[in-house]
Design a protein around this motif. Structure first.
Motif, short mmCIF file in Angstrom:
data_model
loop_
_atom_site.label_atom_id
_atom_site.label_comp_id
_atom_site.label_asym_id
_atom_site.label_seq_id
_atom_site.Cartn_x
_atom_site.Cartn_y
_atom_site.Cartn_z
N ARG A 34 0.82 -1.22 0.00
CA ARG A 34 0.00 0.00 0.00
C ARG A 34 0.86 1.27 0.00
NH1 ARG A 34 -3.70 -2.55 4.48
NH2 ARG A 34 -5.06 -3.78 3.16
N GLU A 35 2.16 1.12 0.19
CA GLU A 35 3.02 2.31 0.27
C GLU A 35 3.87 2.45 -0.99
OE1 GLU A 35 5.29 2.72 3.79
OE2 GLU A 35 3.65 2.07 5.08
N ALA A 36 4.44 3.64 -1.12
CA ALA A 36 5.38 3.86 -2.23
C ALA A 36 6.61 3.00 -1.98
CB ALA A 36 5.77 5.33 -2.26
N PRO A 37 7.30 2.59 -3.03
CA PRO A 37 8.47 1.74 -2.83
C PRO A 37 9.53 2.45 -1.99
CG PRO A 37 7.93 1.94 -5.17
CD PRO A 37 7.05 2.91 -4.44
N MET A 38 10.20 1.67 -1.17
CA MET A 38 11.35 2.24 -0.43
C MET A 38 12.51 2.43 -1.40
SD MET A 38 13.31 0.70 2.85
CE MET A 38 12.40 1.57 4.10
N TYR A 39 12.75 1.43 -2.24
CA TYR A 39 13.77 1.53 -3.29
C TYR A 39 13.08 1.43 -4.64
CZ TYR A 39 17.71 0.65 -0.09
OH TYR A 39 18.66 0.74 0.89
N ARG A 40 13.55 2.21 -5.55
CA ARG A 40 13.10 2.07 -6.94
C ARG A 40 14.35 2.10 -7.82
NH1 ARG A 40 7.84 5.02 -9.13
NH2 ARG A 40 7.01 3.03 -8.41
N LEU A 41 14.61 0.95 -8.45
CA LEU A 41 15.78 0.86 -9.34
C LEU A 41 15.30 0.92 -10.77
CD1 LEU A 41 16.68 -0.57 -6.59
CD2 LEU A 41 18.42 -1.69 -7.99
N ARG A 42 15.94 1.79 -11.55
CA ARG A 42 15.53 1.93 -12.96
C ARG A 42 16.75 1.84 -13.86
NH1 ARG A 42 11.60 0.59 -11.24
NH2 ARG A 42 9.56 1.60 -11.10
N GLU A 43 16.74 0.77 -14.68
CA GLU A 43 17.79 0.57 -15.70
C GLU A 43 19.19 0.71 -15.10
OE1 GLU A 43 17.41 -0.22 -19.04
OE2 GLU A 43 15.33 -0.60 -18.44
N VAL A 44 19.37 0.10 -13.99
CA VAL A 44 20.66 0.24 -13.28
C VAL A 44 21.68 -0.72 -13.87
CG1 VAL A 44 21.84 -0.12 -11.08
CG2 VAL A 44 19.61 1.02 -11.13
N SER A 45 22.83 -0.14 -14.25
CA SER A 45 23.93 -0.97 -14.74
C SER A 45 25.19 -0.64 -13.96
CB SER A 45 24.19 -0.72 -16.22
OG SER A 45 23.08 -1.16 -16.98
N LYS A 46 26.01 -1.66 -13.78
CA LYS A 46 27.28 -1.45 -13.07
C LYS A 46 28.31 -2.40 -13.66
CE LYS A 46 29.87 0.26 -9.77
NZ LYS A 46 30.20 1.69 -9.71
N GLN A 47 29.45 -1.82 -14.01
CA GLN A 47 30.52 -2.64 -14.58
C GLN A 47 31.79 -2.52 -13.74
OE1 GLN A 47 30.81 -1.13 -18.60
NE2 GLN A 47 29.44 -2.74 -19.35
N PHE A 48 32.60 -3.53 -13.81
CA PHE A 48 33.91 -3.50 -13.15
C PHE A 48 34.97 -3.95 -14.15
CE2 PHE A 48 30.89 -4.50 -9.76
CZ PHE A 48 31.15 -3.46 -8.89
N VAL A 49 36.16 -3.44 -13.92
CA VAL A 49 37.28 -3.93 -14.72
C VAL A 49 38.15 -4.78 -13.79
CG1 VAL A 49 39.31 -3.27 -16.09
CG2 VAL A 49 37.22 -1.90 -16.21
N ALA A 50 38.31 -6.03 -14.15
CA ALA A 50 39.15 -6.92 -13.36
C ALA A 50 40.09 -7.68 -14.29
CB ALA A 50 38.27 -7.90 -12.57
N HIS A 51 41.37 -7.62 -13.97
CA HIS A 51 42.40 -8.28 -14.79
C HIS A 51 42.28 -7.88 -16.25
CE1 HIS A 51 43.16 -10.53 -11.18
NE2 HIS A 51 41.91 -10.99 -11.18
N GLY A 52 41.99 -6.62 -16.49
CA GLY A 52 41.93 -6.12 -17.86
C GLY A 52 40.62 -6.42 -18.57
N ARG A 53 39.73 -7.12 -17.89
CA ARG A 53 38.45 -7.46 -18.53
C ARG A 53 37.32 -6.67 -17.88
NH1 ARG A 53 37.21 -13.34 -17.77
NH2 ARG A 53 35.30 -12.74 -18.89
N THR A 54 36.39 -6.22 -18.70
CA THR A 54 35.23 -5.50 -18.18
C THR A 54 34.13 -6.51 -17.87
OG1 THR A 54 35.81 -3.58 -19.48
CG2 THR A 54 33.56 -3.67 -18.64
N ILE A 55 33.69 -6.47 -16.62
CA ILE A 55 32.65 -7.41 -16.19
C ILE A 55 31.38 -6.62 -15.92
CG2 ILE A 55 31.96 -9.02 -14.37
CD1 ILE A 55 35.09 -9.39 -13.97
N SER A 56 30.31 -7.09 -16.50
CA SER A 56 29.03 -6.42 -16.31
C SER A 56 28.33 -7.06 -15.11
CB SER A 56 28.19 -6.58 -17.58
OG SER A 56 27.09 -5.73 -17.51
N ALA A 57 28.41 -6.40 -13.95
CA ALA A 57 27.85 -6.97 -12.73
C ALA A 57 26.34 -6.84 -12.69
CB ALA A 57 28.47 -6.31 -11.50
N LEU A 58 25.83 -5.69 -13.10
CA LEU A 58 24.37 -5.50 -13.19
C LEU A 58 24.08 -4.92 -14.58
CD1 LEU A 58 23.43 -3.95 -9.72
CD2 LEU A 58 23.04 -6.30 -10.51
#
Lengths: 243, 488
Positions: A11-35
């Motif tokens: 019945r309440e508004a969301p506490m969190y609202r995630l919209r099109e969230v992307s997050k990448q990391f570079v590890a050992h020279g490679r880009t990893i798409s975490a989200l």
């Protein structure tokens, strides 16, 4: 009680609202798409279990929810505020007041005893020492650890350490409790004990609980379960949707 | 919470904290010891220079004779000429030959110059007594120079000299002698300028069995000894009121050295230049000039302390700083999980930085205390075991014509040259008259000063602060998510 909390949440508004969230990391020279373009809502009082294979973005999701990091793209709205646009100071303030963390490895400060570890969570709130001490004692008592208050983490069992960590997370009465594999390092009996504690907190305090877990017994208790694979979120067991 | 956390953390890694504190302590201890030894060497040098130079003196003014006027002085026996085989005896008081007299009025002229605090004149004289027996060549006596002494019909000669300096009784703050040098009796009073009174050095008094109240005969005039003076390494034997010295030498209104006190060390060069304008032919010597002329082990010690000691201390301190900083950096790197957790529960970066800097400062403080103790012990050890050093003012200084100490050895000139030309000399005579360099023994003490300790403690705290800053810089840059991710 679960249903009451769930109905309250819808019945309440969301506490969190995630919209099109992307997050990448570079590890050992490679880009990893975490989200990868994740969109989802989390409601107040909800108990959300996040499951998925290792390294698929579960912990990354938790760090974004916990204001520990910012997304590369997309928005993470917490109570209407876009976390990616808040300053470091504002994020720190948010973590200090609204968000409690529980880690798989407990992450207690080895040199501080149980009481002091719990008090550490109140340090950023500028509470006077006596009040801090009282509140920490109460939190430890709620975890059944009054007799262990002066013990260092190394003098406590795994289950006791995790209960100290939970006391540290709830002592400031946060809006949301984020737990990353809270039972991952525990034996079966202790796992059940910790799960009971978390469930009690969720039921009795109406706290929003997000748990990243591999443990299906934990997931079974949640009001909603989502699975993360290749950085994308899939609804697995959505009580809200069913209702 | 701050202190509890700090204390627990330092206790947890006590070995590492100890290494940092000891490293800083050794560095600071060396700085304190070297600084104290350096101050001690400077004190020793000052003592040497003072004894050569005069109390409270910043510059001396003398005038060397021109090359043409620096010929041998004649030394007459006076009285009836001794016959071969007969005995002779003669006493003379003369000014030191290589110091040209200056008009006493120059003293007041110099005293009136800008930046001059005070000026006083002195007259350096030497009383020489020669006695002996002339050889009787007719009875087979040896020719002059063939025999040192002794033997029937040989050339017997006894030479003794006393170094005299006339000082102005009213000048107590500047000059070759001050009331502070008096160990027995008293210093001259203003009425003493017309009295036959003298102050002798303790060593001269000891050699000649003199004490306060004794009478000293100079060129036939009796002087009552009113005081004994101790001036380490001084070569003067007797001090007289200036009037009396001038009268003995027949040099009314003349002085040989003018001692000048300047109001600030920064103005010494300026005053030196002004005096030089006033007296173009004079030699104006400052402490800086004189210090350059000091050689021997004192100079070596000065060099050692200045160069090796200073750089050793600086190097050790830098290494200690580096070790402290590296240890702190390592510590912070090992505490990534801890700081990440603290950031996750809402600790501000500033609060974590304060914690790390606090730990560094406490280690610095421990290093400071340890360093101060090591420094004091080191200073005492240097003081206890340091060798006695020698300081030599070489011939280059002696021939510059600007020397107060030369009043003792400076009898030289023609007299020494005569004896140097093959004549026999009593033992030690040549050294005294022919070698114008002068060597004194100086005990190398140390001088531990509060300021040095304060600076050392400040340095240790700075080292701790630096280590803490390096560590906290690492902690501040840590992003909480990354820190927690490293945990796994």
């Amino acid at each position: 009680m679960q249903d009451a909390a769930r109905l309250h949440a819808t019945r309440e508004a969301p506490m969190y609202r995630l919209r099109e969230v992307s997050k990448q990391f570079v590890a050992h020279g490679r880009t990893i798409s975490a989200l990868n373009h994740v969109s989802m809502d989390i409601f107040p009082g909800e108990f959300l279990a996040v499951q998925g294979p290792t390294g698929q973005g579960k912990t990354t999701l938790l760090t974004l929810l916990g204001a520990l990091d910012r997304p590369d793209t997309g928005e993470v709205l917490y109570q209407g505020r876009d976390l990616s646009k808040l300053s470091d100071e504002a994020l720190t303030e948010l973590r200090a007041r609204d968000i409690g963390f529980v880690f798989q490895t407990f992450n207690l400060i080895a040199t501080l005893n149980a009481q002091e570890n719990v008090e550490a969570a109140l340090v950023p709130l500028d509470i006077d020492a006596r009040d801090r001490e009282e509140r920490a004692s109460e939190a430890l008592a709620a975890m059944g650890l009054s007799s262990r208050a002066q013990h260092l983490p190394m003098e406590l069992s795994g289950g006791q350490q995790q209960r100290v960590a939970i006391a540290r997370a709830i002592v400031k009465e946060p809006q949301v409790l984020l737990a990353d594999e809270p039972t991952g390092n525990l034996d079966e009996e202790t796992r059940a004990e910790i799960l009971d504690v978390l469930m009690a907190l969720w039921r009795e305090r109406g706290i929003t609980l997000v748990i990243v877990t591999h443990d299906s017994s934990v997931a079974r208790q949640a009001s909603r379960v989502v699975t993360i694979r290749n950085g994308m979120v899939f609804a697995k067991h959505d009580l809200t949707a069913r209702s | 919470m701050f202190l509890t956390y700090l204390e627990r953390e330092l206790r947890r890694r006590s070995k590492q904290a100890l290494v940092i504190a000891v490293g800083l302590g050794i560095g600071i201890g060396l700085v304190v010891t070297v600084s104290s030894a350096s101050a001690g060497v400077k004190d020793a040098q000052t003592k040497v220079l003072h004894s050569l130079y005069g109390v409270g003196t910043d510059a001396t003014v003398t005038q060397a004779p021109s090359a043409s006027g620096f010929g041998p002085q004649q030394f007459g026996f006076g009285g009836p000429r001794p016959t071969p085989g007969g005995s002779f005896s003669s006493t003379h008081i003369r000014r030191v030959p290589d110091l040209v007299p200056l008009r006493q009025s120059r003293v007041s002229q110099i005293a009136r110059l800008d930046d001059v605090n005070a000026a006083t004149g002195s007259l350096s004289l030497t009383e020489t007594s020669v006695s002996g027996t002339l050889p009787d060549f007719a009875s087979g006596g040896a020719p002059v120079g063939a025999q040192a002494s002794g033997g029937s019909g040989g050339f017997h000669v006894n030479v003794s000299s006393t170094s005299l300096v006339g000082v102005e009784p009213s000048s107590t703050g500047v000059g070759p002698l001050s009331p502070g040098n008096i160990t027995k009796g008293h210093y001259f009073t203003t009425p003493d300028q017309n009295a036959h009174v003298a102050i002798v050095t303790t060593s001269y008094a000891s050699q000649h069995n003199l004490k306060v109240g004794s009478t000293l005969s100079l060129n036939g005039t009796a002087f009552q000894i009113i005081g004994l003076a101790s001036i380490p390494s001084s070569t003067t034997d007797v001090y007289l009121p200036l009037n009396q010295a001038q009268s003995l030498a027949g040099m009314s209104k003349q002085v040989t050295t003018i001692y000048v006190s300047v109001n600030s060390a920064a103005n010494v060069a300026h005053v030196q230049s002004e005096i030089q304008k006033l007296l173009p032919k004079a030699t104006v010597t400052t402490t800086a000039n004189l210090a350059k002329e000091v050689t021997g082990s004192l100079a070596s010690a000065t060099q050692l302390v200045t160069d090796l000691g200073k750089w050793l201390a600086v190097t050790v301190l830098l290494v200690a700083f580096l070790i402290a900083a590296l240890f702190m950096l390592t510590t912070v790197s090992r505490r990534v999980r801890e700081f990440g957790t603290l950031k996750a529960i809402g600790w501000r970066t500033r609060r974590i930085v304060e914690q790390v800097v606090g730990e560094g400062l406490v280690q610095g403080l421990a290093g400071a205390v340890l360093g101060a103790i090591l420094g004091i012990v080191g200073t005492e050890a240097v003081s206890a075991f340091a060798p006695t050093l020698t300081a030599t003012v070489g011939p280059s200084f002696a021939t510059s014509g600007a020397s107060a100490f030369r009043t003792a050895g400076g009898f030289g000139g023609g007299f020494a040259n005569r004896f140097a030309n093959g004549a026999s000399r009593p033992a030690g005579f040549a050294a005294r008259f022919n070698n114008l360099s002068h060597t004194v023994l100086v005990h190398l003490g140390t001088s531990l000063q509060g300021g040095t300790l304060g600076i050392a403690i400040g340095l240790a705290l700075l080292g701790g602060l630096l280590a803490g800053a390096v560590g906290s810089w690492r902690a501040a840059r840590m992003r909480p998510a990354e820190a927690l991710r490293q945990v796994g």
